[in-house]
Scaffold this active site. Structure first.
Site, PDB file in Angstrom:
ATOM      1  CG  ASP A  63      63.452  24.853  88.819  1.00 18.19           C
ATOM      2  OD1 ASP A  63      63.923  24.652  89.950  1.00 18.19           O
ATOM      3  OD2 ASP A  63      62.476  25.581  88.614  1.00 18.19           O
ATOM      4  CG  ASN A 132      55.692  34.052  84.876  1.00 20.30           C
ATOM      5  OD1 ASN A 132      55.668  33.129  85.692  1.00 20.30           O
ATOM      6  ND2 ASN A 132      56.681  34.207  84.023  1.00 20.30           N
ATOM      7  CG  HIS A 134      57.415  30.303  86.587  1.00 22.50           C
ATOM      8  ND1 HIS A 134      58.455  31.169  86.340  1.00 22.50           N
ATOM      9  CD2 HIS A 134      57.461  30.054  87.915  1.00 22.50           C
ATOM     10  CE1 HIS A 134      59.085  31.419  87.469  1.00 22.50           C
ATOM     11  NE2 HIS A 134      58.508  30.761  88.441  1.00 22.50           N
ATOM     12  CD  GLU A 139      59.480  31.881  82.928  1.00 18.55           C
ATOM     13  OE1 GLU A 139      58.450  31.842  83.623  1.00 18.55           O
ATOM     14  OE2 GLU A 139      60.427  32.647  83.170  1.00 18.55           O
TER      15      GLU A 139
HETATM   16  P1  PGA Z   1      59.326  32.018  95.090  1.00 17.64           P
HETATM   17  O1  PGA Z   1      59.337  31.422  93.612  1.00 17.64           O
HETATM   18  O2  PGA Z   1      59.010  30.894  96.003  1.00 17.64           O
HETATM   19  O3  PGA Z   1      60.699  32.552  95.302  1.00 17.64           O
HETATM   20  O4  PGA Z   1      58.269  33.080  95.113  1.00 17.64           O
HETATM   21  C1  PGA Z   1      58.321  30.563  93.206  1.00 17.64           C
HETATM   22  C2  PGA Z   1      58.518  30.173  91.768  1.00 17.64           C
HETATM   23  O5  PGA Z   1      59.069  30.975  90.988  1.00 17.64           O
HETATM   24  O6  PGA Z   1      58.118  29.063  91.402  1.00 17.64           O
END
Ligand code: PGA
Length: 256
Positions: A63, A132, A134, A139
């Protein structure tokens, strides 16, 4: 799904690094799907220290934020060159990150799908998980069949990522992300999660019902999914004793 629980993020990262290193050594022209965020940072450092040969490896990142200049410290383009690509012998033309500055975003999303296809598909996709649930920036309520496209971030994700930007309002609301359908086509997926703030998302993904409300729960439908956790991220799992036993008693002929 294979759930690997380690005592801390360092040992969990070590397991993940071994899995990726073996993939690169056994298949020098492998196609890797890569992730950003805080979770894979130690993994990238470990992979750099392993001095692997990346000269034939192709990569596709999950992404990117829309509208952040490439050189912005929080663009995923910048993140990847800073934390991995700038330190290994990968060829620039083998690196793919969605272009969040493209004029025609829909077009480059379609092209991204075509590029993945032309590379022969993703052999191994690395994933983090949001609080959450994702994966990528898919999302909750994202279509479980979705492809690379524009998404709007939830307030929760903006809040979670505010630590990188200093202010929640500075987190771009729009992003490009591989779809859940795109991720599910990877031949193997490897998810990493550390810390108590991921425990609920992890139990939802691993032991909850498969639901677009918890996008990572779709990994229950993936034929080769591994999840590397530290104790904290694993702390809500009902079957953790079983996962530990399975991993500790793997027959020698069964690879990680
Ligand atoms: P993080 O993010 O590794 O910064 O916790 C993970 C994600 O949002 O997929």
């Amino acid at each position: 799904m294979e759930v690997i629980i380690q005592s801390n993020p360092q040992t969990a990262t070590h397991v993940a690094a071994k899995i990726i290193a073996r993939q690169i050594r056994n298949h020098p022209s492998t196609v890797l799907g890569l992730a950003t965020g805080s979770t894979p940072l130690m993994l990238y450092q470990t992979l750099i220290e392993m001095n692997l040969d990346w000269s034939e490896v192709k990569t596709f990142n999950l992404d990117e934020y829309i509208g952040l200049p490439f050189e912005h410290p929080q663009s995923y383009y910048h993140f990847m060159w800073e934390n991995l690509f700038g330190h290994i012998n990968i060829r620039k033309q083998n690196v793919h990150i969605p272009d969040g500055n493209a004029k025609d975003i829909s077009k480059i999303c379609q092209q991204y799908e075509q590029l993945i296809k032309a590379a022969g598909g993703i052999d191994m996709q690395l994933l983090g998980i949001g609080t959450n649930g994702h994966m990528g920036f898919n999302e909750p309520t994202s279509s479980l069949a979705s492809r690379t496209r524009i998404k709007t971030l939830t307030q929760q994700t903006c809040h979670d990522n505010a630590r990188f930007f200093g202010n929640e309002n500075d987190v771009p609301r729009h992003v490009i992300t591989m779809g859940i359908g795109t991720i599910m086509e990877a031949r193997e997926v490897l998810m990493l999660a550390f810390g108590t703030n991921k425990a609920q998302a992890v139990v939802n993904a691993v032991e909850g019902p498969v639901s677009a409300m918890n996008p990572a729960s779709i990994l229950q439908m993936h034929p080769v999914a591994k999840v590397c956790l530290d104790e904290s991220a694993a702390s809500f799992l009902e079957k953790s004793d079983y996962y530990r036993w399975v991993y500790a008693n793997k027959p020698a002929w069964q690879e990680i």
